[in-house]
Design an enzyme around this catalytic site. Structure first.
Site, PDB file in Angstrom:
ATOM      1  N   LYS A  40       0.711  -1.057   0.225  1.00  0.00           N
ATOM      2  CA  LYS A  40      -0.459  -0.176  -0.400  1.00  0.00           C
ATOM      3  C   LYS A  40       0.601   0.917  -0.216  1.00  0.00           C
ATOM      4  CE  LYS A  40      -3.668   0.588   3.537  1.00  0.00           C
ATOM      5  NZ  LYS A  40      -3.872   1.225   3.111  1.00  0.00           N
ATOM      6  N   ASN A  85      18.615   3.913   7.805  1.00  0.00           N
ATOM      7  CA  ASN A  85      18.418   2.748   8.279  1.00  0.00           C
ATOM      8  C   ASN A  85      18.107   2.647   9.983  1.00  0.00           C
ATOM      9  OD1 ASN A  85      20.320   0.801   9.632  1.00  0.00           O
ATOM     10  ND2 ASN A  85      22.217   1.645   9.290  1.00  0.00           N
ATOM     11  N   PHE A  86      18.553   2.114  10.701  1.00  0.00           N
ATOM     12  CA  PHE A  86      18.020   2.246  11.883  1.00  0.00           C
ATOM     13  C   PHE A  86      16.378   2.440  12.137  1.00  0.00           C
ATOM     14  CE2 PHE A  86      22.243   1.312  13.417  1.00  0.00           C
ATOM     15  CZ  PHE A  86      22.885   2.401  13.162  1.00  0.00           C
ATOM     16  N   LEU A  87      15.579   1.864  11.657  1.00  0.00           N
ATOM     17  CA  LEU A  87      13.950   2.022  11.452  1.00  0.00           C
ATOM     18  C   LEU A  87      13.786   0.867  12.311  1.00  0.00           C
ATOM     19  CD1 LEU A  87      11.637   2.767  11.041  1.00  0.00           C
ATOM     20  CD2 LEU A  87      11.828   1.619   8.831  1.00  0.00           C
ATOM     21  N   ARG A  89       0.878   0.856  11.752  1.00  0.00           N
ATOM     22  CA  ARG A  89       0.969   1.936  11.000  1.00  0.00           C
ATOM     23  C   ARG A  89       2.354   2.795  10.832  1.00  0.00           C
ATOM     24  NH1 ARG A  89       1.412  -0.685   6.366  1.00  0.00           N
ATOM     25  NH2 ARG A  89       0.181   0.910   4.986  1.00  0.00           N
ATOM     26  N   ALA A 124       5.008   2.944  11.211  1.00  0.00           N
ATOM     27  CA  ALA A 124       6.724   3.089   9.802  1.00  0.00           C
ATOM     28  C   ALA A 124       6.586   3.818   8.328  1.00  0.00           C
ATOM     29  CB  ALA A 124       6.771   1.344   9.792  1.00  0.00           C
ATOM     30  N   THR A 131      18.833  -1.212   3.531  1.00  0.00           N
ATOM     31  CA  THR A 131      18.885  -2.108   2.980  1.00  0.00           C
ATOM     32  C   THR A 131      17.692  -2.986   3.852  1.00  0.00           C
ATOM     33  OG1 THR A 131      20.417  -2.305   4.568  1.00  0.00           O
ATOM     34  CG2 THR A 131      21.331  -2.366   2.282  1.00  0.00           C
ATOM     35  N   LEU A 141      25.271   0.059   6.996  1.00  0.00           N
ATOM     36  CA  LEU A 141      26.019  -0.787   8.800  1.00  0.00           C
ATOM     37  C   LEU A 141      24.727  -1.378   8.863  1.00  0.00           C
ATOM     38  CD1 LEU A 141      28.104   2.466   9.759  1.00  0.00           C
ATOM     39  CD2 LEU A 141      28.916   0.112   8.778  1.00  0.00           C
TER      40      LEU A 141
END
Ligand SMILES: COc1cc([C@H]2SCC(=O)N2Cc2ccccc2)c(Br)cc1O
Length: 390
Positions: A5, A138-140, A150, A152, A174, A390
């Protein structure tokens, strides 16, 4: 294909475009005039508020460390969880030209508890013959108790908005999951250094017809490195290592465009964060080869005897005179000597030339690489990728 979505609304390669070679390499959408970039933060669900995390503050850095230690990436069987150290986080998030505003947290308004995090750092990345200033995302991390709310998507939109405010329109990231659309899909490989511990914690299994003592012998390494001129990198080596690395990375389709400032930050040894070694030819004093790894321990979830796995991750390596096998075996010798339990490497760059011979085994973790708002002509083989995030 699976419904994405959120990602179907974003300027990323869409599955329907796969294989359409008529689409040109480069940005998918043009920059927005800065006056038209949304000036105010996106709305969060009402109990939560945005915060900017200043990692130079011991208190805030510790809040981030605790959030990640308890809620960041685990393996599929929930046996291990990344345990990035505070020193590592400060290193990873304070490269030359970083923006504090890109270190974004979400707090509970009432308790002020940090419950989510996402970051960006600026990086010059070359795609084919074009160097693009991008954000490396990074680091989510969303607290385990707030998953599927929801959060994110709105955090990704907010970091994108703050990147746009700095006039940057591309990003690299990544993930272990498949999203639209990977530019490359790589595989992790692991070299046991402490096989007894890896078997005890359930990462490795005793091979068929193998005893423990036979297994320990199989992975045994010499006490000392074998290559003459092998030594730690020092500050005065930065210019030569930059030349060596820039020349080496030219051959890859996507790679960082490191200058001396970047090399000084990313590759000068930092205890328990990043290790770098080089070969200085004893005759000519020329620097001919280079190798490096970063330190990223993992929490071991639910083992009686051990709580932490000490892991090294192959970073950037260059071989011009010493064979890859010999160079990387010296790195393994150093890592073993420094009490690492496992040495991890992706099959990127030339890594596949040494993985099997040096007794690496394939892991179960696949790593997908993505570019945001940038299309490249073909999906890349891992050996065409010169970028380690990283
Ligand atoms: C469990 O198999 C793997 C897990 C990981 C990641 S997921 C969470 C974590 O902590 N890992 C680091 C780790 C943990 C254990 C051994 C090696 C590396 C990776 Br990357 C590749 C693997 O193959």
């Amino acid at each position: 294909a699976k419904r994405h979505k959120f990602w179907e609304t974003q300027p990323v390669g869409q599955f329907k475009d796969l294989g359409d070679e008529s689409l040109p390499e480069g940005p998918i959408e043009p920059p927005t005039p800065l006056s038209e970039v949304k000036q105010e933060p996106y709305n969060l669900p009402s109990p939560y508020e945005w915060t900017t995390c200043d990692l130079d503050s011991e208190y805030t850095c510790n809040e981030v460390y605790v959030l990640l230690t308890n809620n960041y990436v685990e393996d599929d069987e929930n046996m291990f969880r990344f345990n990035y150290s505070k020193e590592f986080l400060r290193w990873a998030l304070h490269p030359p030209g970083y923006f504090k505003s890109w270190h974004i947290g979400v707090r509970v308004k009432t308790s002020k508890k940090l419950v989510a995090f996402i970051t960006g750092v600026p990086a010059r990345i070359r795609a084919s013959d074009t160097v693009v200033l991008m954000a490396e995302i990074n680091f989510l991390c969303v607290h385990k108790k707030l998953r599927s709310k929801r959060l994110a998507p709105v955090m990704i939109k907010e970091v994108t908005r703050r990147v746009h405010l700095e006039n940057i329109w591309q990003a690299a990231y990544t993930a272990g999951v498949v999203l639209p659309t990977p530019i490359s899909t790589c595989q992790y490989w692991h070299r046991s250094l402490n096989p007894k511990k890896l078997i005890d914690v359930g990462f490795s299994r005793l091979g068929a017809r193998m005893t423990m003592s036979r297994t320990i012998k199989l992975y045994k390494l010499p006490d000392q490195t074998v290559t003459p001129g092998f030594r730690k990198m020092e500050p005065h080596d930065v210019p030569a290592v930059t030349r060596l690395l820039r020349n080496y990375l030219k051959q890859f389709v996507v790679a960082p465009d490191f200058d001396e400032n970047d090399v000084e930050h990313w590759l000068l040894p930092k205890e328990d964060v990043v290790d770098s070694y080089l070969i200085e030819s004893p005759e000519s004093h020329e620097i001919t080869d280079f190798c490096s790894f970063y330190t990223l321990p993992s929490s071991i979830l639910g083992n009686q005897n051990y709580s932490t796995l000490k892991a090294a991750y192959s970073y950037y390596n260059v071989s011009t005179k010493i064979p890859w096998i010999q160079l990387m075996n010296d790195v393994l010798i150093v890592a073993k000597k420094k009490d690492y339990d496992v040495f991890n490497a992706l099959d990127v760059m030339h890594n596949e030339t040494f993985l099997k011979e040096l007794k690496f085994g394939p892991g179960d973790g696949k790593l997908h690489y993505y570019l945001y708002n940038y299309r490249i002509k073909h999906v890349l083989r891992p050996s065409e990728l010169g970028l380690v995030l990283l």
